[in-house]
Motif scaffolding. Structure first.
Motif, PDB file in Angstrom:
ATOM      1  N   ILE A 255      -0.169  -1.424   5.771  1.00 37.63           N
ATOM      2  CA  ILE A 255      -1.072  -1.705   4.634  1.00 37.63           C
ATOM      3  C   ILE A 255      -2.334  -0.839   4.739  1.00 37.63           C
ATOM      4  O   ILE A 255      -2.783  -0.243   3.757  1.00 37.63           O
ATOM      5  CB  ILE A 255      -1.459  -3.208   4.597  1.00 37.63           C
ATOM      6  CG1 ILE A 255      -0.217  -4.067   4.327  1.00 37.63           C
ATOM      7  CG2 ILE A 255      -2.525  -3.476   3.534  1.00 37.63           C
ATOM      8  CD1 ILE A 255      -0.413  -5.553   4.575  1.00 37.63           C
ATOM      9  N   LEU A 256      -2.867  -0.741   5.947  1.00 34.67           N
ATOM     10  CA  LEU A 256      -4.095   0.054   6.133  1.00 34.67           C
ATOM     11  C   LEU A 256      -3.856   1.518   5.788  1.00 34.67           C
ATOM     12  O   LEU A 256      -4.713   2.177   5.190  1.00 34.67           O
ATOM     13  CB  LEU A 256      -4.615  -0.083   7.574  1.00 34.67           C
ATOM     14  CG  LEU A 256      -5.124  -1.473   7.975  1.00 34.67           C
ATOM     15  CD1 LEU A 256      -5.499  -1.515   9.447  1.00 34.67           C
ATOM     16  CD2 LEU A 256      -6.330  -1.879   7.138  1.00 34.67           C
ATOM     17  N   LYS A 257      -2.650   2.014   6.133  1.00 37.68           N
ATOM     18  CA  LYS A 257      -2.316   3.414   5.809  1.00 37.68           C
ATOM     19  C   LYS A 257      -2.141   3.561   4.301  1.00 37.68           C
ATOM     20  O   LYS A 257      -2.617   4.525   3.694  1.00 37.68           O
ATOM     21  CB  LYS A 257      -1.041   3.835   6.539  1.00 37.68           C
ATOM     22  CG  LYS A 257      -1.317   4.146   8.008  1.00 37.68           C
ATOM     23  CD  LYS A 257      -0.063   4.643   8.685  1.00 37.68           C
ATOM     24  CE  LYS A 257      -0.336   5.014  10.138  1.00 37.68           C
ATOM     25  NZ  LYS A 257       0.897   5.103  10.913  1.00 37.68           N
ATOM     26  N   GLU A 258      -1.462   2.572   3.701  1.00 38.29           N
ATOM     27  CA  GLU A 258      -1.215   2.564   2.252  1.00 38.29           C
ATOM     28  C   GLU A 258      -2.541   2.615   1.472  1.00 38.29           C
ATOM     29  O   GLU A 258      -2.691   3.333   0.500  1.00 38.29           O
ATOM     30  CB  GLU A 258      -0.488   1.250   1.944  1.00 38.29           C
ATOM     31  CG  GLU A 258       0.389   1.231   0.726  1.00 38.29           C
ATOM     32  CD  GLU A 258       1.016  -0.166   0.659  1.00 38.29           C
ATOM     33  OE1 GLU A 258       1.916  -0.435   1.492  1.00 38.29           O
ATOM     34  OE2 GLU A 258       0.581  -0.964  -0.182  1.00 38.29           O
TER      35      GLU A 258
END
Ligand SMILES: Cc1cc2nc3c(=O)[nH]c(=O)nc-3n(C[C@H](O)[C@H](O)[C@H](O)COP(=O)(O)OP(=O)(O)OC[C@H]3O[C@@H](n4cnc5c(N)ncnc54)[C@H](O)[C@@H]3O)c2cc1C
Length: 262
Positions: A255-258
């Motif tokens: 999610i953090l990368k997204e």
């Protein structure tokens, strides 16, 4: 022992209006109260005076209404009170505030000990105390829980660090920032209030300071700028992760990368 206690009047409520143009706090929009952290500094000063004799002076920088907080310090037991008040100080950030307070301290007369609270409930930076000490060229200790007599005119200072207490032996003059709950601040007494009613709070305008150049104070003397003022957004969307710690950590990283956060 001569002690100066720096106290700040803070808004007594969270509903403080902000100037949308400048991003500065409209302090007159909220009734003020004495910064709760500063009560511990006043109490420590009064306890030291009871032990060594001397005097306790309360000092505040702020608008005219900050006088009521200085009066509270007088009713608790302070001997004198000074209000550093001048239109040129409006908009001061931490650097300009610390410069103004250190100049006021020099004007009143360098004491043996300067006490501050750990932090304020509005600005909350916890930087003013250490910056005053740096500007005056004296030692400072933060997170102080106790100051007691030591041999040979020195003082024994205890500071609470994470997981341990540190003990210092310090020769005055120095500055200490008092930790929350370091002591039990006394209440202003009715008798003291009656005794001190006639005592005036002394006003210190900028012109009384050694450095009276308005360019060193207020917005002009403040390198920090309020770029934007906004109410924090409340996002209603929530995602719950389930599974093993490993699976949840991997999903979280995804999610953090997204979101391009990492
Ligand atoms: C970018 C920026 C812009 C700002 N603009 C404004 C503005 O326009 N108007 C405004 O009113 N404030 C403004 N502030 C807040 C102001 O700079 C701070 O209130 C001030 O620097 C004190 O910092 P603090 O509250 O974080 O104190 P802290 O460092 O948390 O306080 C520690 C201790 O220092 C002492 N102390 C702190 N302030 C005072 C004081 N005024 N008098 C006496 N003792 C004190 C107290 O003992 C206190 O417990 C601004 C802050 C920033 C970062």
């Amino acid at each position: 022992m001569r002690i100066i206690v720096c106290i700040k009047q803070v808004p007594g409520t969270n509903n403080v209006l902000l100037d949308p143009e400048t991003g500065t706090m409209l302090r007159s929009s909220a009734k003020g109260k004495l910064n709760p952290f500063d009560l511990f500094a006043i109490e420590q000063a009064l306890a030291l005076r009871a032990c060594f004799g001397g005097s306790v002076t309360a000092l505040a920088m702020g608008p005219a209404q900050a006088e009521s907080s200085l009066r509270e310090a007088l009713y608790m037991g302070a001997d004198k009170a000074y209000l550093l008040c001048d239109r040129a100080l409006i908009g001061s950030d931490v650097l300009a505030t610390s410069h103004a307070l250190s100049q006021a301290i020099l004007r009143i007369g360098m004491p043996d000990l300067i006490l501050c609270g750990k932090q304020t409930t509005d600005g909350d930076t916890a930087q003013v105390g250490p910056e005053i000490a740096e500007m005056l060229g004296i030692a400072h200790v933060a997170n102080v829980t106790q100051i007691e007599a030591h041999s040979g005119g020195a003082l024994h200072v205890t500071a609470a660090l994470e997981g341990c207490d540190c003990q210092y032996r310090l020769e005055p003059p120095f500055l200490a920032c008092m930790e929350k709950d370091a002591n039990t601040p006394r209440l202003p007494s009715y008798r003291r209030k009656k005794e001190m009613e006639a005592q005036s709070v002394q006003l210190l305008p900028l012109s009384n300071l050694m450095d009276a150049d308005p360019a060193h104070y207020g917005m002009q003397g403040s390198p920090t700028r309020v770029v934007r003022v906004f109410a924090p957004e409340h996002k209603e969307t929530r995602r719950f992760l389930e599974g093993s710690a490993q699976a949840m950590a991997e999903a979280m990283l995804g999610i953090l990368k997204e979101e391009k956060i990492v």
